[in-house]
Design a protein around this motif. Structure first.
Motif, PDB file in Angstrom:
ATOM      1  N   ALA A  28      17.467 -36.678 -13.893  1.00 47.88           N
ATOM      2  CA  ALA A  28      17.306 -37.517 -15.068  1.00 47.88           C
ATOM      3  C   ALA A  28      16.241 -38.592 -14.863  1.00 47.88           C
ATOM      4  O   ALA A  28      15.731 -39.143 -15.813  1.00 47.88           O
ATOM      5  N   PHE A  29      15.927 -38.912 -13.625  1.00 53.32           N
ATOM      6  CA  PHE A  29      14.955 -39.967 -13.385  1.00 53.32           C
ATOM      7  C   PHE A  29      13.677 -39.412 -12.787  1.00 53.32           C
ATOM      8  O   PHE A  29      13.657 -38.331 -12.208  1.00 53.32           O
ATOM      9  N   ALA A  30      12.613 -40.164 -12.970  1.00 50.75           N
ATOM     10  CA  ALA A  30      11.295 -39.710 -12.533  1.00 50.75           C
ATOM     11  C   ALA A  30      11.253 -39.544 -11.023  1.00 50.75           C
ATOM     12  O   ALA A  30      11.803 -40.350 -10.284  1.00 50.75           O
ATOM     13  N   ALA A  31      10.594 -38.505 -10.594  1.00 48.61           N
ATOM     14  CA  ALA A  31      10.406 -38.309  -9.171  1.00 48.61           C
ATOM     15  C   ALA A  31       9.204 -39.117  -8.716  1.00 48.61           C
ATOM     16  O   ALA A  31       8.305 -39.400  -9.497  1.00 48.61           O
ATOM     17  N   ALA A  32       9.238 -39.497  -7.440  1.00 47.09           N
ATOM     18  CA  ALA A  32       8.148 -40.302  -6.894  1.00 47.09           C
ATOM     19  C   ALA A  32       6.803 -39.579  -7.010  1.00 47.09           C
ATOM     20  O   ALA A  32       5.770 -40.207  -7.218  1.00 47.09           O
ATOM     21  N   GLU A  33       6.833 -38.227  -6.921  1.00 50.71           N
ATOM     22  CA  GLU A  33       5.566 -37.472  -6.997  1.00 50.71           C
ATOM     23  C   GLU A  33       4.923 -37.613  -8.384  1.00 50.71           C
ATOM     24  O   GLU A  33       3.701 -37.641  -8.515  1.00 50.71           O
ATOM     25  N   LYS A  37       1.220 -38.854  -9.030  1.00 51.89           N
ATOM     26  CA  LYS A  37       0.265 -37.992  -9.725  1.00 51.89           C
ATOM     27  C   LYS A  37      -0.357 -38.723 -10.921  1.00 51.89           C
ATOM     28  O   LYS A  37      -1.564 -38.654 -11.149  1.00 51.89           O
ATOM     29  N   MET A  38       0.477 -39.454 -11.676  1.00 52.81           N
ATOM     30  CA  MET A  38      -0.051 -40.192 -12.822  1.00 52.81           C
ATOM     31  C   MET A  38      -1.052 -41.255 -12.385  1.00 52.81           C
ATOM     32  O   MET A  38      -2.058 -41.492 -13.045  1.00 52.81           O
ATOM     33  N   MET A  39      -0.728 -41.901 -11.254  1.00 45.64           N
ATOM     34  CA  MET A  39      -1.640 -42.923 -10.750  1.00 45.64           C
ATOM     35  C   MET A  39      -2.959 -42.276 -10.339  1.00 45.64           C
ATOM     36  O   MET A  39      -4.035 -42.821 -10.602  1.00 45.64           O
ATOM     37  N   ALA A  40      -2.898 -41.103  -9.724  1.00 47.74           N
ATOM     38  CA  ALA A  40      -4.112 -40.414  -9.271  1.00 47.74           C
ATOM     39  C   ALA A  40      -4.933 -39.940 -10.469  1.00 47.74           C
ATOM     40  O   ALA A  40      -6.158 -40.050 -10.477  1.00 47.74           O
ATOM     41  N   ASP A  41      -4.250 -39.422 -11.520  1.00 46.56           N
ATOM     42  CA  ASP A  41      -4.950 -38.978 -12.722  1.00 46.56           C
ATOM     43  C   ASP A  41      -5.709 -40.127 -13.374  1.00 46.56           C
ATOM     44  O   ASP A  41      -6.816 -39.980 -13.858  1.00 46.56           O
ATOM     45  N   PHE A  42      -5.045 -41.290 -13.391  1.00 41.01           N
ATOM     46  CA  PHE A  42      -5.636 -42.458 -14.043  1.00 41.01           C
ATOM     47  C   PHE A  42      -6.810 -43.002 -13.237  1.00 41.01           C
ATOM     48  O   PHE A  42      -7.840 -43.355 -13.790  1.00 41.01           O
ATOM     49  N   SER A  43      -6.645 -43.043 -11.909  1.00 38.04           N
ATOM     50  CA  SER A  43      -7.668 -43.679 -11.072  1.00 38.04           C
ATOM     51  C   SER A  43      -8.761 -42.699 -10.668  1.00 38.04           C
ATOM     52  O   SER A  43      -9.731 -43.091 -10.027  1.00 38.04           O
ATOM     53  N   ASP A  91       8.636 -46.915 -12.354  1.00 33.84           N
ATOM     54  CA  ASP A  91       8.920 -45.760 -11.482  1.00 33.84           C
ATOM     55  C   ASP A  91      10.369 -45.291 -11.529  1.00 33.84           C
ATOM     56  O   ASP A  91      10.682 -44.242 -10.982  1.00 33.84           O
ATOM     57  N   GLY A  92      11.276 -46.031 -12.191  1.00 34.05           N
ATOM     58  CA  GLY A  92      12.671 -45.608 -12.223  1.00 34.05           C
ATOM     59  C   GLY A  92      13.150 -45.185 -13.600  1.00 34.05           C
ATOM     60  O   GLY A  92      14.338 -44.975 -13.821  1.00 34.05           O
ATOM     61  N   ASN A  93      12.240 -45.061 -14.568  1.00 37.99           N
ATOM     62  CA  ASN A  93      12.619 -44.613 -15.905  1.00 37.99           C
ATOM     63  C   ASN A  93      12.647 -43.087 -15.952  1.00 37.99           C
ATOM     64  O   ASN A  93      12.024 -42.434 -15.127  1.00 37.99           O
ATOM     65  N   PRO A  94      13.351 -42.500 -16.954  1.00 35.34           N
ATOM     66  CA  PRO A  94      13.351 -41.043 -17.071  1.00 35.34           C
ATOM     67  C   PRO A  94      11.929 -40.498 -17.179  1.00 35.34           C
ATOM     68  O   PRO A  94      11.630 -39.426 -16.664  1.00 35.34           O
ATOM     69  N   ARG A  95      11.063 -41.222 -17.885  1.00 33.75           N
ATOM     70  CA  ARG A  95       9.632 -40.879 -17.901  1.00 33.75           C
ATOM     71  C   ARG A  95       8.880 -42.146 -17.519  1.00 33.75           C
ATOM     72  O   ARG A  95       9.027 -43.167 -18.182  1.00 33.75           O
TER      73      ARG A  95
END
Lengths: 151, 109
Positions: A28-33, A37-43, A91-95
């Motif tokens: 139910a919660f976001a995985a650390a990966e 990945k989102m940080m890498a896509d953005f940066s 980092d702890g939200n479902p999305r």
């Protein structure tokens, strides 16, 4: 069968672990990966540096439904010294994605405030991408008393 | 839906040329996250405002992509440089394709 002291303790520990797992099912919660990945896509794969960006968030949020947050990036917003976009992640939200702000030369300063939902105690991450491609990051832990994503 | 989303925007009436002003916006919207379930256990479909943008005399000033983690009645505070008298236009885009707009003019003295 005799119940040794060790066996009793093991049973007790096992019983305590089961409800804890049911409360926070991993899926139910976001995985650390995902966050990485989102940080890498953005940066664009660049390693975020510290400094320049300031994220303001409350240390303790009583109600996770409306948590006020502000970001402020130290930039002249003129010529080459420009902020392109700022992304907010939780980092702890479902999305984990919360919002992405896009600034222009007409913005005057790269600062914005909004209100967000937090499901539980977690880190809020702000990433700023500058016009020259460099990326800056700030991170704040927010303790949440009542989660804000409904049940 | 309870009622049609109503935007509220606060822009100063006047500014000096080149001044950086602060704009505050609020729109009434439930921002249904898609994570909640109704009393029968069925998921409630997602319905949020997914895009907000502000322009001055047709030139983009600030925009934001929103995700379900933005609170109900999304609030934004941001700044804008005012080179001349003109009009700020504000646009909110809903998941269902509806567009809500507002306008505020400012005079440079």
């Amino acid at each position: 069968m005799t119940l040794s002291r060790r066996r009793v303790l093991m049973l007790a520990a096992g019983a305590a672990a089961i409800p804890a797992l049911q409360l926070f099912p991993g899926a139910a919660f976001a995985a650390a990966e995902d966050v990485t990945k989102m940080m890498a896509d953005f940066s664009g794969g660049k390693e975020p540096q510290t400094g320049k960006i300031t994220l303001t968030a409350p240390e303790i949020a009583e109600n996770g439904n409306t948590v006020p947050i502000s970001v402020d990036v130290d930039s002249a917003m003129d010529g080459a010294d420009m902020v392109d976009a700022v992304m907010i992640l939780a980092d702890g939200n479902p999305r984990p994605e919360v919002a992405t702000f896009h600034f222009t030369a007409m913005s005057g300063s790269a600062a914005a405030t909004t209100r967000m939902r937090l499901a539980r105690t977690q880190n809020v991450i702000a990433l700023a991408r500058m016009a020259d491609g460099s990326v800056y990051m700030d991170k704040k832990e927010v303790k949440v008393t009542i989660g804000g994503c409904g049940g | 839906m309870a009622s049609a989303p109503k935007p509220r925007v606060k822009v100063p009436k006047t500014a000096s040329a080149g001044e950086v002003i602060v704009i505050k916006t609020l729109i009434s919207h439930e921002m249904e996250s898609g994570q909640r379930k109704d009393k029968d256990g069925n998921p409630i479909p997602r319905k949020i405002i997914n895009k907000f943008s502000c322009a001055f005399n047709g030139k983009p000033v600030f925009s934001c992509d929103l995700d379900p983690a933005v609170s109900a009645n999304p609030y934004f505070e941001f700044s804008a440089r005012v080179p001349e008298s003109g009009t700020f236009t504000f646009i909110w885009v809903d998941d269902d394709g509806s567009v809500y707009t507002d306008e505020q003019s400012i005079k440079v003295e």
